[in-house]
Design an enzyme around this catalytic site. Structure first.
Site, short mmCIF file in Angstrom:
data_model
loop_
_atom_site.label_atom_id
_atom_site.label_comp_id
_atom_site.label_asym_id
_atom_site.label_seq_id
_atom_site.Cartn_x
_atom_site.Cartn_y
_atom_site.Cartn_z
N GLY A 58 0.84 -1.20 0.00
CA GLY A 58 0.00 0.00 0.00
C GLY A 58 0.87 1.23 0.00
O GLY A 58 2.06 1.16 0.32
N CYS A 85 5.25 -6.07 1.74
CA CYS A 85 5.63 -4.65 1.70
C CYS A 85 4.95 -3.88 2.84
O CYS A 85 5.28 -4.10 3.99
CB CYS A 85 5.31 -4.08 0.31
N TYR A 86 3.96 -3.03 2.55
CA TYR A 86 3.26 -2.33 3.63
C TYR A 86 2.73 -3.34 4.66
O TYR A 86 2.82 -3.12 5.87
CB TYR A 86 2.09 -1.51 3.06
N HIS A 175 8.16 -8.02 -3.32
CA HIS A 175 6.87 -8.46 -3.89
C HIS A 175 7.00 -9.83 -4.56
O HIS A 175 7.43 -9.92 -5.70
CB HIS A 175 6.38 -7.43 -4.93
N GLU A 177 4.71 -11.61 -5.71
CA GLU A 177 3.67 -11.82 -6.73
C GLU A 177 4.09 -11.34 -8.12
O GLU A 177 3.46 -11.69 -9.11
CB GLU A 177 2.36 -11.13 -6.31
N ASP A 233 -18.33 -12.16 -21.60
CA ASP A 233 -18.81 -12.17 -20.22
C ASP A 233 -20.30 -12.48 -20.13
O ASP A 233 -20.73 -13.33 -19.36
CB ASP A 233 -18.52 -10.82 -19.53
N LYS A 372 -10.69 -12.33 -16.46
CA LYS A 372 -11.11 -12.61 -17.84
C LYS A 372 -10.70 -14.00 -18.32
O LYS A 372 -11.51 -14.72 -18.91
CB LYS A 372 -10.49 -11.55 -18.77
#
Ligand code: XMP
Length: 516
Positions: A58, A85-86, A175, A177, A233, A372
Site C-alpha cells: 500500500g 511490503c506495507y 513483492h 507476486e 462475459d 477474464k
C-alpha cells in the site's frame, strides 16, 4: 459426490497496485482467493473461513496517523498471515518492532535487489539461498519485533523478511507476486501449501458446481432476466445461469444491426439450443433511424446506449414480473469501479448497463469474482463455442463507431465486408503473435481512383491492428507486408464502394484503439 471443505485465501487490500495480481497468483496455484478491503469486519472474515490471510502492499506509511489497519482481532484467529511490503511493515509495527523512513536514497529500494535467504523460514524452503527480488518501498524495519526473526537480507534492507513460525506470521518487504522476483511464485506456494496447508485443488469445475448450487438456492422459483450482448462475459453468465435455473432465465439479445458479419446469427445459434428462453429483438431499423445524420462520436454512443435500454425495457415489460436482473460483471470491473476521477475520453457503452425502469428485487453477478481468462476457462467448461469464447473485444456501440461520421445501412455493409476479409486474412495467416485486436474502419473520406479504364470516386477503408496488455496503452502491430497486401487487394476487389486501403500506424496514446 463429496464436497470438500473450501480452502480460501483472503487478501486484504491496503491500496497496493499489485493486490489483484496476488489473487491471480494464488488462484494459479489452485487455491481460491478474493481481495477484500483492509477494514473487513471480523464477522466477514470468519464467514469467509480463510485458510490464510495476505496483507497487500500500500502507498501509506504504518507510522502515519490514520494509516490503514485491519481489525485487531485478526491476530487472534490463529490463521497464518503473510504481509507483503506495507503488510510486512504493519506486522512489524503491530508486534512491537520499529519501522522508519529510509534515511537515504540508498536505503530506499525500487526495483530488483539481490537478496539472501535463510531457509529455516518455511517461505524459502527448497529454494536457492540467493536470488533476485522486486522491491518498492520507502520505509524499512529497523528493529525486528520480539518473537520474530529476520530471514532475508538485501543491501538496503537488513530485514527483508520477518517471521514467527509459532504464531504463523510472515512478512516480506519485496513483492513475491511479480514476475521480477525470481522465485516469488515458489515462495507463495510455500506459504499456501507448507504454512496454510492448502491442497491446491480449486478448479473451474468446482467453481461451476458451487456457483450453480448457490444460484439455484438463491433464485428458487424466481425469474431472471439477462441482457445478452454476445460478448464473452454475458455469454458465459448466460450459459452458467441456464445450467443452474434453465427456463427461469430469459436472455434478451438486442440486435442493433451494428454487429460484425454473421455475428448476430452465431449468437442466436449458440443460445437457442440451450435450456433458457432466448429472445432476439431485431432492432436495426430503429437504431438506424435514430442515428441518421448524426456525426458526433459522443452523440452516436449516447443514442445507442439510450436506445438499447429502451428496447430492452420494452421487451422486459412484456415478460411481467422479474425477480432478478443478471449481469456479466467480472472481477476487474468490480475492482476498477469507483476510480472515476479521470477525464472522460469516450463514454463507454456496455450492452447490459443497468436499466432504470425495470422493477426487480436483486442483481445477480455470478462472474464477479473471476478474471477474464478464468471466465474464458469457465465458458469452455460450459461447452460454449470457441469462436464466442476467444472473441476479441468488441465495443458496445458496434460498427457505428467504426463508420466515421454518419451511419447508413450501405456504409455498414461496406465496413462489415471489409472487416470480415481483414479478419479472415489475419486469422488464416496463422502464427502472427502479439495481436490483441484487429478490425476495419470506414473513413468518411472518398478519393479518386482508377479501375479498368474509368475514374472512380469511392471510400477509403483503414485497417487497424494493435497489440496491448490492458488496452490502456497499445502499439500498432507490425503486420507482414504480404498479409497487408493480400487484405488490401481483396478488399478493393471484393467490396463495392472501396478504392483505397490504408493501414493505421498510430499507437495509443496519442490515438485510441477505436477511431471514435
Ligand atoms: P479505446 O478506443 O478507448 O478502446 O482505446 C479500448 C478498448 O475498449 C473497447 N471499447 C469499448 N468497449 N464499449 C465497450 O464495451 C465501448 O463503448 C467501447 N469503446 C471502445 C475497444 O474496442 C478497445 O478494445
Amino acid at each position: 459426490m463429496t464436497v470438500q471443505t473450501p480452502q480460501n485465501i483472503l487478501i486484504l487490500d491496503f491500496g497496493g497496485q499489485y493486490s489483484q495480481l496476488i489473487a491471480r497468483r494464488v488462484r494459479e496455484c489452485g487455491v481460491y482467493s478474493e481481495v477484500k478491503p483492509f477494514s473487513l469486519s471480523l464477522n466477514a472474515i470468519n464467514a469467509f473461513q480463510p485458510s490464510g490471510i495476505i496483507f497487500s502492499g500500500g502507498p501509506g506509511s504504518v507510522y502515519e496517523e490514520g494509516s490503514p489497519h485491519p481489525v485487531p482481532e485478526i491476530y487472534s484467529l490463529g490463521t497464518p498471515i503473510l504481509g507483503i511490503c506495507y503488510g510486512c511493515q504493519l506486522l512489524a509495527r503491530q508486534f512491537g518492532g520499529t519501522v522508519i523512513p529510509a534515511q537515504t536514497n540508498t536505503a530506499r529500494e525500487y526495483g530488483k535487489a539481490v537478496t539472501r535467504f535463510d531457509d529455516r523460514c518455511e517461505l524459502f524452503s527448497d529454494l536457492p539461498g540467493e536470488s533476485i527480488t522486486w522491491m518498492s518501498h520507502g520505509d524499512v524495519i529497523s528493529s525486528v519485533p520480539k518473537g520474530f526473526a529476520a530471514a532475508a537480507y538485501s543491501t538496503a534492507c537488513p530485514a527483508a523478511c520477518i517471521y514467527d513460525s509459532s504464531r504463523k506470521l510472515y512478512g516480506v518487504q519485496f513483492h513475491p507476486e511479480v514476475t521480477h522476483t525470481d522465485h516469488g511464485l515458489d515462495m507463495l506456494r510455500n506459504f499456501l501449501f507448507r504454512i496454510c496447508h492448502c491442497q491446491g485443488n480449486w478448479s473451474m469445475a468446482d467453481f461451476r458446481q458451487q456457483t450453480v448450487e448457490s444460484l439455484r438456492a438463491k433464485v428458487g422459483s424466481g425469474k431472471v432476466l439477462l441482457a445478452l450482448s454476445g460478448g464473452v462475459d454475458s455469454s458465459v453468465a448466460a450459459a452458467l445461469l441456464s445450467e443452474a435455473i434453465g427456463k427461469s432465465l430469459t436472455c434478451i439479445f438486442v440486435d442493433h444491426g451494428l454487429m460484425r458479419k454473421n455475428e448476430a446469427d452465431e449468437i442466436e445459434a449458440a443460445f437457442s439450443g440451450r435450456d433458457l428462453q432466448f429472445i432476439r429483438v431485431n432492432a436495426e431499423q430503429r437504431f438506424l433511424l435514430r442515428l441518421a445524420r448524426i456525426h458526433s462520436p459522443e452523440r452516436k454512443r449516447k443514442i445507442i446506449g439510450e436506445e438499447f435500454i429502451r428496447v430492452f425495457e420494452e421487451e422486459a415489460k412484456k415478460l411481467g414480473k422479474i425477480d432478478f436482473l443478471a449481469q456479466g460483471t467480472i472481477y476487474p470491473d468490480v475492482i476498477e469501479s469507483g476510480t472515476g476521477s479521470s477525464a472522460v475520453i469516450k463514454s463507454h457503452h456496455n450492452v447490459g448497463g443497468l436499466p432504470e425502469h425495470i422493477a426487480f428485487r436483486e442483481i445477480l453477478e455470478p462472474l464477479r469474482m473471476l478474471f477474464k481468462d478464468e471466465v474464458r476457462q469457465l465458458g469452455r467448461e460450459l461447452g460454449l463455442p470457441e469462436a464466442l469464447i476467444s472473441r476479441q473485444p468488441f465495443p458496445g456501440p458496434g460498427l457505428a463507431i467504426r463508420v466515421i461520421g454518419d451511419v447508413t445501412r450501405r456504409k455498414l455493409e461496406i465496413v462489415r465486408e471489409a472487416d470480415a476479409i481483414f479478419r479472415e486474412e489475419l486469422e488464416s495467416a496463422g502464427n502472427i503473435s502479439n495481436v490483441s485486436q484487429y478490425f476495419a474502419v470506414l473513413t468518411n473520406v472518398r478519393t479518386v481512383g482508377v479501375m479498368g479504364d474509368g475514374r472512380t470516386y469511392e471510400y477509403t477503408v483503414a485497417l487497424r491492428c494493435v497489440s496491448t496488455d490492458d488496452f490502456m496503452t497499445a502499439d500498432w502491430a507490425h503486420l507482414p507486408y504480404d498479409l497487408l497486401a493480400r487484405a488490401s487487394s481483396r478488399i478493393v476487389n471484393e467490396v463495392e464502394g472501396v478504392n483505397r486501403v490504408v493501414y493505421d500506424i498510430t499507437s495509443k496514446p496519442p490515438a485510441t484503439v477505436e477511431w471514435e
